[in-house]
Design a protein around this motif. Structure first.
Motif, short mmCIF file in Angstrom:
data_model
loop_
_atom_site.label_atom_id
_atom_site.label_comp_id
_atom_site.label_asym_id
_atom_site.label_seq_id
_atom_site.Cartn_x
_atom_site.Cartn_y
_atom_site.Cartn_z
N UNK B 182 59.58 36.13 -2.48
CA UNK B 182 60.54 35.32 -3.23
C UNK B 182 60.47 33.87 -2.75
N UNK B 183 60.27 33.71 -1.45
CA UNK B 183 60.13 32.36 -0.90
C UNK B 183 58.92 31.65 -1.47
N UNK B 184 57.78 32.33 -1.53
CA UNK B 184 56.58 31.73 -2.10
C UNK B 184 56.83 31.39 -3.57
N UNK B 185 57.47 32.33 -4.27
CA UNK B 185 57.76 32.12 -5.70
C UNK B 185 58.56 30.83 -5.88
N UNK B 186 59.58 30.64 -5.02
CA UNK B 186 60.43 29.46 -5.21
C UNK B 186 59.82 28.19 -4.65
N UNK B 187 58.91 28.32 -3.69
CA UNK B 187 58.18 27.12 -3.29
C UNK B 187 57.42 26.56 -4.49
N UNK B 188 56.87 27.48 -5.29
CA UNK B 188 56.15 27.04 -6.48
C UNK B 188 57.11 26.47 -7.52
N UNK B 189 58.25 27.13 -7.69
CA UNK B 189 59.23 26.67 -8.68
C UNK B 189 59.70 25.26 -8.35
N UNK B 190 59.93 25.01 -7.06
CA UNK B 190 60.54 23.75 -6.64
C UNK B 190 59.54 22.63 -6.36
N UNK B 191 58.26 22.82 -6.67
CA UNK B 191 57.29 21.75 -6.42
C UNK B 191 57.76 20.44 -7.06
N UNK B 192 57.60 19.36 -6.33
CA UNK B 192 58.10 18.07 -6.80
C UNK B 192 57.44 17.61 -8.11
N UNK B 193 56.13 17.73 -8.19
CA UNK B 193 55.37 17.26 -9.35
C UNK B 193 55.76 18.06 -10.60
N UNK B 194 56.32 17.39 -11.62
CA UNK B 194 56.72 18.12 -12.83
C UNK B 194 55.55 18.79 -13.54
N UNK B 195 54.33 18.48 -13.12
CA UNK B 195 53.19 19.17 -13.70
C UNK B 195 52.86 20.44 -12.92
N UNK B 196 53.61 20.71 -11.86
CA UNK B 196 53.36 21.93 -11.09
C UNK B 196 54.61 22.79 -10.98
N UNK B 197 55.72 22.16 -10.59
CA UNK B 197 56.94 22.92 -10.37
C UNK B 197 57.71 23.08 -11.67
N UNK B 201 59.73 20.47 -14.22
CA UNK B 201 59.16 20.41 -15.57
C UNK B 201 60.26 20.57 -16.60
N UNK B 202 61.16 21.53 -16.35
CA UNK B 202 62.26 21.75 -17.29
C UNK B 202 63.20 20.54 -17.27
N UNK B 203 63.56 20.09 -16.08
CA UNK B 203 64.48 18.95 -15.97
C UNK B 203 63.95 17.73 -16.69
N UNK B 204 62.70 17.38 -16.43
CA UNK B 204 62.16 16.17 -17.06
C UNK B 204 62.05 16.34 -18.56
N UNK B 205 61.69 17.54 -19.01
CA UNK B 205 61.59 17.76 -20.45
C UNK B 205 62.95 17.59 -21.10
N UNK B 206 63.97 18.23 -20.51
CA UNK B 206 65.31 18.13 -21.07
C UNK B 206 65.75 16.67 -21.09
N UNK B 207 65.52 15.98 -20.00
CA UNK B 207 65.97 14.60 -19.92
C UNK B 207 65.22 13.70 -20.89
N UNK B 208 63.93 13.91 -21.00
CA UNK B 208 63.16 13.09 -21.94
C UNK B 208 63.56 13.36 -23.37
N UNK B 209 64.03 14.59 -23.64
CA UNK B 209 64.47 14.90 -24.99
C UNK B 209 65.73 14.13 -25.34
#
Lengths: 299, 484
Positions: B182-197, B201-209
């Motif tokens: 679960x830790x590895x899973x969330x390390x991936x989820x929380x990656x800083x780069x919106x092209x990876x995490x 990605x969701x936050x920037x998409x929502x905000x850009x919309x």
């Protein structure tokens, strides 16, 4: 919404009908909203694991270049190369270490706890209730309390860093829950069955092994699943008591965490391999899993 | 089956502790006489229906019952044989360590010199350990409430969908996954780069919309131009206003930018011809407009109109009379939103709590759903017929009836948050770990992970034990109550 209650006084009735129409509208709208919300929540819970799976199935360069969700438009990215690379390393050994730690622990916990639970449930002895209350108390003792003392003990015995050392630690800390669960199940076994066996002059061991243990199978299955997953998924005990020879997958992967970012191609497939067997067990036996969990927590 | 597993409330409730000790002791006296026939009273009383019967029998002929029981039960010695392996393991691996840790916690790192309570003093004075206590406090206050609330909401909502089983399986699944994974899973989820995490990605998409503002972090007017920088933004005059900007990196150039054109109320463009040859302050053939810029018309310090530049950099104000100043506010020059730094020192604990909730919400949901299905439907229906709204039914009937289950979930989560270790250890990057540290992790770190101070480690372990002690006592009390 039950709006059509006939035998109501007039004013109330009118109100009911009004609420009924509005209510039905709200219901229809509401159920649509509920559906959407639930789908979103479901996705929320599914997406992280899906991400791990996809990342584990892509080349490192691709993972660095774009998000894993682009796989839906470019399925050609998928490759099992990470897995074959990983299995060519020492990771296979840690997989087997996990198995060699988990299976004996589960068997031992079931056997030892079933015996103790039988005594607590069906043999009257002085101090029984006090002793069982101690077991109830031990249910939530933090593992941390035993790390330093047992490390010292193992150092003296020369089993520090060995699989038996890890197994014994797991067994001891699995026992309170196991005894608790099985004892509560065993006391529900009809007394007439035991009485009959005792009348026939069966020894306690025989009653335990031929009457109570077989009847306890549902609870034993629950306990088995629970114990298996608990040990399979443990990291803390392995971190302290296993060395690089005897380390299970969790510890092997943990040691890779320091280079997170440059070795996702090892971590992601490794993490996924480590969860495959628990997931299979979970989906195959989720009924027992849920029952064990309920029995353990609804005290 | 499930009822059976929930034993204590059912059959077992007859051999409760209050009468227990006396019962077992009088059995002890005579049990040796005759092993191996009718079992003790726990047998006869093993169904709730049989309980009154036993009570009357006991009242009518107490001595008879006592002797019968004593004579025919198995010997207590046999019990000890059955208990021996468990007692040995629990004694050596669980109970003895409590004593040893207590003793060891009074000595220094080397274990040579007695330091009294100094290690405990360190826990409450060292800034590092104080952070762990603060973090555990945040965990205990936030996580159990979140998990229990979500579990309750999910349990109630699953009753309204047809695919409840599938939903439950999905939300419950993380329970089978190791906290390490679960830790590895969330390390991936929380990656800083919106092209990876995926979180960013969701936050920037929502905000850009919702606010598709285009950021040009390094854009600025050329030195000595008529257009000047002011207050973080850019101000220009003239109608139409020509606003040349320079210093834009290729990566920041929006892909939809078109060659700039004069027109409307003015043009904002990138006054730079690749390969050279352009004239400063003039729109040359290949120079591109800067789309997505917010442009304001200012009269006497008041904004009278705003516009956004088109793909060719032009903009036009509607309904402005008289002379005005054109201003590109500061927001145009801020870096575009790139998501949150989940794994940074500020957000790390909330981020890990998020992962914790992901793991445990299914547990809460399943337990609460089981409690929910045990609530009599009649009570809910009756309330609805009497005109109660769904919310009133939920608040006044469902939640009170569920309170025992909610308490169990809540307490289990408190215990889990006190012991939280794996998730913090795996998700927090090494540099941020001091900010995310918790007691259980600090205990490991201090004793095995390089700290090499088993005196302090033992004190932390005892501290952890003391923290769970109230719940231990609570468990014992509840168990005794249910047994009697």
């Amino acid at each position: 919404m039950t709006a059509t209650t006939v035998d109501r006084p007039a004013p109330r009735h009118a109100g009911e009908i009004k609420r009924g129409v509005v209510g039905r509208l709200v219901d229809a709208l509401g159920s649509g909203v509920v559906q959407v919300v639930m789908v979103l929540i479901g996705l929320f819970w599914l997406v992280p694991t899906l991400g791990l799976l996809v990342v584990s199935l892509r080349d490192e360069a691709v993972n660095n270049a774009e998000g894993w969700w682009t796989v839906f438009t470019k399925p050609a990215q998928l490759t099992i190369e990470n897995y074959s690379n990983l299995l060519a390393t020492g990771f296979t050994a840690s997989f087997w270490n996990t198995v060699f730690i988990t299976v004996p622990t589960t068997v031992l916990v079931i056997g030892i706890a079933a015996m103790a639970a039988y005594a607590f449930a069906w043999i009257d002895f002085p101090g029984r209730d006090t002793l069982f209350l101690i077991v109830v108390g031990l249910l939530i003792v933090p593992i941390q309390i035993a790390l330093i003392p047992i490390a010292a003990l193992y150092g003296g015995l020369g089993i520090f860093g060995t699989i038996p050392g890890v197994v014994l630690f797991h067994v001891a800390f699995g026992l309170p829950f196991a005894i608790f669960l099985l004892r509560n199940f065993f006391v529900g076994i009809p007394a007439s069955l035991l009485e009959a066996a005792r009348m026939d002059g069966a020894t306690e061991w025989k009653i335990f092994s031929t009457v109570v243990f077989p009847l306890g199978k549902p609870a034993i299955a629950s306990l088995g699943i629970f114990q298996f997953l608990w040990v399979w998924n443990d990291m803390l005990i392995a971190l302290v008591f296993a060395n690089t020879e005897s380390q299970p997958m969790t510890k092997a992967l943990q040691s890779e965490m320091r280079q997170f970012g440059t070795n996702v191609d090892i971590l992601a497939p490794g993490a996924f391999i480590s969860v495959i067997i628990p997931l299979i067990l979970f989906f195959a036996f989720q009924r027992y899993f849920v029952q064990g969990m309920m029995a353990g927590s609804v005290k | 089956m499930t009822e059976r597993l929930n034993g204590p409330q059912g059959p077992s409730s007859d051999d409760g502790p209050p009468p227990g000790p006396s019962r077992s002791s009088d059995a002890e006296g005579s049990a040796v006489a005759g092993p191996g026939a009718t079992p003790p009273e726990s047998g006869t009383a093993s169904t709730p229906q049989a309980a009154p019967e036993v009570a009357t029998a006991g009242a009518a002929a107490p001595t008879a019952v006592a002797t019968r029981r004593g004579r025919l039960g198995p010997s207590p010695m046999i019990a000890w044989i059955f208990l021996l392996p468990a007692a040995l393991l629990l004694g050596v691996w669980v109970i003895y360590p409590i004593g040893y840790s207590l003793y060891r916690s009074l000595f220094d790192a080397s274990g040579q010199s007695f330091v009294g309570l100094a290690n405990y003093g360190t826990i409450f004075t060292d800034p590092g350990t104080l952070t762990t206590i603060r973090n555990n406090l945040i965990w205990v206050v936030v996580a159990p409430i979140l998990v229990t609330t979500l579990g309750l909401i999910f349990a109630v909502l699953t009753e309204r969908i047809r695919w409840a089983t599938a939903f439950k399986l999905i939300v419950f699944m993380p329970m089978a996954v190791s906290l390490m994974a679960a830790g590895v899973i969330f390390r991936l989820v929380y990656e800083q780069d919106p092209d990876k995490g995926v979180a960013n990605a969701i936050l920037t998409t929502v905000r850009d919309t919702f606010s598709p503002s285009q950021g040009y972090p390094d854009a600025r007017p050329r030195e000595g131009d008529t257009v000047r920088a002011a207050d973080g933004g850019v101000v220009a005059t003239g109608q139409p206003a020509l606003i040349p900007l320079v210093g834009i990196k290729a990566a920041d150039m929006p892909p939809n930018a078109q060659p700039a054109k004069p027109g409307g109320s003015g043009t904002v463009w990138f006054d730079f011809t690749p390969g050279g040859g352009g004239r400063n302050g003039q729109i040359d053939g290949t120079e591109k407009g800067l789309p997505g810029m917010t442009v304001e018309a200012v009269q006497n310090g008041r904004v009278v109109a705003t516009a956004t530049t088109a793909e060719d950099g032009t903009f036009s104000f509607e309904g402005v009379n008289g002379p005005y100043e054109v201003r590109l506010p500061r927001s145009n020059f801020e870096a575009p939103f790139n998501g949150l730094s989940w794994l940074g020192p500020t957000l790390i604990t909330p981020a890990i709590i998020g992962a914790f909730v992901w793991v445990w919400a299914g547990f809460a949901m399943v337990l609460i759903a089981a409690g929910l299905s045990a609530i009599p439907r009649d009570a809910l229906e009756a309330a609805r017929i009497d005109g109660a709204t769904e919310w009133q039914v939920f608040r006044k009937i469902t939640v009170p009836l569920l309170s025992p289950v909610l308490l169990v979930v809540f307490v289990t989560m408190i215990i889990n948050t006190l012991k939280v270790f794996d998730l913090v250890f795996i998700i927090a990057p090494p540099s941020v770990q001091p900010n995310a540290n918790v007691i259980a992790l600090e205990m490991w770190r201090v004793s095995f992970g390089g700290g090499n101070n088993q005196g302090l480690g033992s004190a932390l372990a005892i501290f952890l034990l003391v923290l769970v002690l109230p719940f231990m006592i609570m468990n014992i009390r509840r168990f005794r109550r249910e047994q009697s």
